[in-house]
Design a protein around this motif. Structure first.
Motif, PDB file in Angstrom:
ATOM      1  N   ALA A 196      -2.222  21.877  -1.153  1.00 11.02           N
ATOM      2  CA  ALA A 196      -2.462  23.288  -1.464  1.00 11.02           C
ATOM      3  C   ALA A 196      -1.569  24.221  -0.663  1.00 11.02           C
ATOM      4  O   ALA A 196      -1.440  25.399  -0.999  1.00 11.02           O
ATOM      5  N   ASP A 197      -0.940  23.706   0.390  1.00  7.00           N
ATOM      6  CA  ASP A 197      -0.048  24.524   1.207  1.00  7.00           C
ATOM      7  C   ASP A 197       1.341  24.648   0.603  1.00  7.00           C
ATOM      8  O   ASP A 197       2.188  25.366   1.152  1.00  7.00           O
ATOM      9  N   PHE A 198       1.589  23.946  -0.486  1.00  8.89           N
ATOM     10  CA  PHE A 198       2.920  23.917  -1.087  1.00  8.89           C
ATOM     11  C   PHE A 198       2.859  24.372  -2.540  1.00  8.89           C
ATOM     12  O   PHE A 198       2.052  23.867  -3.323  1.00  8.89           O
ATOM     13  N   GLY A 199       3.754  25.306  -2.878  1.00 11.95           N
ATOM     14  CA  GLY A 199       3.746  25.860  -4.221  1.00 11.95           C
ATOM     15  C   GLY A 199       4.865  25.364  -5.102  1.00 11.95           C
ATOM     16  O   GLY A 199       4.847  25.594  -6.318  1.00 11.95           O
ATOM     17  N   TYR A 200       5.822  24.668  -4.511  1.00 10.18           N
ATOM     18  CA  TYR A 200       6.969  24.178  -5.277  1.00 10.18           C
ATOM     19  C   TYR A 200       6.991  22.656  -5.212  1.00 10.18           C
ATOM     20  O   TYR A 200       6.939  22.075  -4.121  1.00 10.18           O
ATOM     21  N   TRP A 201       7.090  22.048  -6.383  1.00 11.32           N
ATOM     22  CA  TRP A 201       7.001  20.592  -6.479  1.00 11.32           C
ATOM     23  C   TRP A 201       8.066  20.019  -7.393  1.00 11.32           C
ATOM     24  O   TRP A 201       8.468  20.669  -8.369  1.00 11.32           O
ATOM     25  N   GLY A 202       8.503  18.809  -7.064  1.00  9.32           N
ATOM     26  CA  GLY A 202       9.364  18.069  -7.967  1.00  9.32           C
ATOM     27  C   GLY A 202       8.537  17.280  -8.954  1.00  9.32           C
ATOM     28  O   GLY A 202       7.305  17.310  -8.932  1.00  9.32           O
ATOM     29  N   GLN A 203       9.234  16.531  -9.796  1.00 12.18           N
ATOM     30  CA  GLN A 203       8.556  15.790 -10.860  1.00 12.18           C
ATOM     31  C   GLN A 203       8.060  14.423 -10.395  1.00 12.18           C
ATOM     32  O   GLN A 203       7.268  13.793 -11.088  1.00 12.18           O
ATOM     33  N   GLY A 204       8.516  13.988  -9.241  1.00 14.13           N
ATOM     34  CA  GLY A 204       8.081  12.711  -8.680  1.00 14.13           C
ATOM     35  C   GLY A 204       9.044  11.576  -8.961  1.00 14.13           C
ATOM     36  O   GLY A 204       9.783  11.587  -9.943  1.00 14.13           O
ATOM     37  N   THR A 205       9.014  10.588  -8.067  1.00 13.13           N
ATOM     38  CA  THR A 205       9.804   9.373  -8.239  1.00 13.13           C
ATOM     39  C   THR A 205       8.927   8.190  -7.824  1.00 13.13           C
ATOM     40  O   THR A 205       8.254   8.241  -6.794  1.00 13.13           O
ATOM     41  N   GLN A 206       8.921   7.142  -8.633  1.00 16.83           N
ATOM     42  CA  GLN A 206       7.996   6.036  -8.436  1.00 16.83           C
ATOM     43  C   GLN A 206       8.537   5.021  -7.436  1.00 16.83           C
ATOM     44  O   GLN A 206       9.689   4.581  -7.536  1.00 16.83           O
ATOM     45  N   VAL A 207       7.692   4.655  -6.501  1.00 23.54           N
ATOM     46  CA  VAL A 207       7.994   3.584  -5.549  1.00 23.54           C
ATOM     47  C   VAL A 207       6.953   2.486  -5.746  1.00 23.54           C
ATOM     48  O   VAL A 207       5.759   2.746  -5.675  1.00 23.54           O
ATOM     49  N   THR A 208       7.427   1.278  -6.014  1.00 24.38           N
ATOM     50  CA  THR A 208       6.535   0.136  -6.198  1.00 24.38           C
ATOM     51  C   THR A 208       6.944  -0.963  -5.233  1.00 24.38           C
ATOM     52  O   THR A 208       8.097  -1.381  -5.210  1.00 24.38           O
ATOM     53  N   VAL A 209       5.994  -1.403  -4.423  1.00 26.31           N
ATOM     54  CA  VAL A 209       6.253  -2.439  -3.429  1.00 26.31           C
ATOM     55  C   VAL A 209       5.412  -3.656  -3.779  1.00 26.31           C
ATOM     56  O   VAL A 209       4.185  -3.583  -3.822  1.00 26.31           O
ATOM     57  N   SER A 210       6.072  -4.767  -4.016  1.00 24.60           N
ATOM     58  CA  SER A 210       5.368  -5.991  -4.383  1.00 24.60           C
ATOM     59  C   SER A 210       5.271  -6.928  -3.185  1.00 24.60           C
ATOM     60  O   SER A 210       6.151  -6.953  -2.331  1.00 24.60           O
ATOM     61  N   SER A 211       4.189  -7.707  -3.176  1.00 26.34           N
ATOM     62  CA  SER A 211       3.961  -8.610  -2.039  1.00 26.34           C
ATOM     63  C   SER A 211       4.640  -9.941  -2.253  1.00 26.34           C
ATOM     64  O   SER A 211       5.113 -10.261  -3.341  1.00 26.34           O
TER      65      SER A 211
ATOM     66  N   GLU B  64       0.806  -1.222   0.000  1.00 23.93           N
ATOM     67  CA  GLU B  64       0.000   0.000   0.000  1.00 23.93           C
ATOM     68  C   GLU B  64       0.839   1.271   0.000  1.00 23.93           C
ATOM     69  O   GLU B  64       0.304   2.373  -0.120  1.00 23.93           O
ATOM     70  N   ASP B  65       2.152   1.146   0.125  1.00 28.44           N
ATOM     71  CA  ASP B  65       3.038   2.306  -0.008  1.00 28.44           C
ATOM     72  C   ASP B  65       3.345   2.614  -1.474  1.00 28.44           C
ATOM     73  O   ASP B  65       3.978   3.628  -1.779  1.00 28.44           O
ATOM     74  N   THR B  66       2.903   1.739  -2.365  1.00 29.45           N
ATOM     75  CA  THR B  66       3.143   1.957  -3.791  1.00 29.45           C
ATOM     76  C   THR B  66       2.481   3.244  -4.254  1.00 29.45           C
ATOM     77  O   THR B  66       1.283   3.448  -4.057  1.00 29.45           O
ATOM     78  N   ALA B  67       3.270   4.128  -4.850  1.00 31.38           N
ATOM     79  CA  ALA B  67       2.764   5.429  -5.292  1.00 31.38           C
ATOM     80  C   ALA B  67       3.889   6.203  -5.958  1.00 31.38           C
ATOM     81  O   ALA B  67       5.056   5.809  -5.894  1.00 31.38           O
ATOM     82  N   MET B  68       3.503   7.311  -6.593  1.00 31.93           N
ATOM     83  CA  MET B  68       4.480   8.289  -7.031  1.00 31.93           C
ATOM     84  C   MET B  68       4.728   9.200  -5.834  1.00 31.93           C
ATOM     85  O   MET B  68       3.772   9.721  -5.245  1.00 31.93           O
ATOM     86  N   TYR B  69       5.984   9.378  -5.493  1.00 28.24           N
ATOM     87  CA  TYR B  69       6.347  10.212  -4.360  1.00 28.24           C
ATOM     88  C   TYR B  69       6.882  11.548  -4.863  1.00 28.24           C
ATOM     89  O   TYR B  69       7.767  11.586  -5.721  1.00 28.24           O
ATOM     90  N   TYR B  70       6.328  12.616  -4.292  1.00 22.65           N
ATOM     91  CA  TYR B  70       6.684  13.961  -4.703  1.00 22.65           C
ATOM     92  C   TYR B  70       7.301  14.732  -3.539  1.00 22.65           C
ATOM     93  O   TYR B  70       6.818  14.662  -2.402  1.00 22.65           O
ATOM     94  N   CYS B  71       8.319  15.487  -3.866  1.00 20.04           N
ATOM     95  CA  CYS B  71       8.924  16.410  -2.921  1.00 20.04           C
ATOM     96  C   CYS B  71       8.261  17.776  -3.101  1.00 20.04           C
ATOM     97  O   CYS B  71       7.952  18.161  -4.233  1.00 20.04           O
ATOM     98  N   ALA B  72       8.074  18.490  -2.002  1.00 19.32           N
ATOM     99  CA  ALA B  72       7.450  19.808  -2.069  1.00 19.32           C
ATOM    100  C   ALA B  72       8.118  20.748  -1.072  1.00 19.32           C
ATOM    101  O   ALA B  72       8.736  20.307  -0.092  1.00 19.32           O
ATOM    102  N   ALA B  73       7.979  22.046  -1.319  1.00 20.85           N
ATOM    103  CA  ALA B  73       8.561  23.048  -0.423  1.00 20.85           C
ATOM    104  C   ALA B  73       7.730  24.322  -0.470  1.00 20.85           C
ATOM    105  O   ALA B  73       7.094  24.634  -1.483  1.00 20.85           O
ATOM    106  N   ASP B  74       7.717  25.028   0.653  1.00 20.92           N
ATOM    107  CA  ASP B  74       7.102  26.353   0.707  1.00 20.92           C
ATOM    108  C   ASP B  74       7.289  26.918   2.106  1.00 20.92           C
ATOM    109  O   ASP B  74       7.829  26.227   2.991  1.00 20.92           O
TER     110      ASP B  74
END
Length: 130
Positions: A115-130, A89-99
């Motif tokens: 909505a509290d963050f105005g600066y974002w990265g492009q994301g990095t994919q995390v996939t966890v298999s069972s 269930e941790d599988t997702a695109m992970y994004y870094c943000a700053a503000d």
């Protein structure tokens, strides 16, 4: 111009570990809020962990408490997310943000919503298999 670049995403088996990195450029880290969010397919983006670059205070979402750790290296302007005991269930695109902190309850604190963050990265994919 503020730029955030994530790295470290990968495919791992359940129970494994990963460390994500977010390198920032274009601003000084003092008094900034740095955060990790994630978004799974068909779901809303959710906050995972947040750190105040000045005081070092942290926030963790309940699903990751005790498993994930957010940390920072202000000299490198980089924030990390150490993820242990990973679950499918941790599988997702992970994004870094700053503000900057936002006014809440009479104080200036780090927001926890996208909505509290105005600066974002492009994301990095995390996939966890069972």
């Amino acid at each position: 111009q503020v730029q955030l670049v994530e790295s470290g995403g990968a495919s791992v088996q359940a129970g494994g570990s990963l460390r994500l990195s977010c390198a920032a450029s274009g601003y000084t880290p003092s008094r900034k809020c740095r955060a990790w969010f994630r978004q799974a397919p068909g779901k809303e983006r959710e906050g995972v962990a947040i750190i105040h670059s000045g005081g070092g205070s942290t926030y963790y979402a309940d699903p990751v408490k005790g498993r994930f750790t957010i940390s920072q290296d202000n000299a490198k302007n980089t924030v990390y997310l150490e993820m242990n005991s990973l679950k499918p269930e941790d599988t997702a695109m992970y994004y870094c943000a700053a503000d900057w902190p936002v006014p809440r309850l009479g104080r200036m604190i780090c927001g926890v919503k996208p909505a509290d963050f105005g600066y974002w990265g492009q994301g990095t994919q995390v996939t966890v298999s069972s």
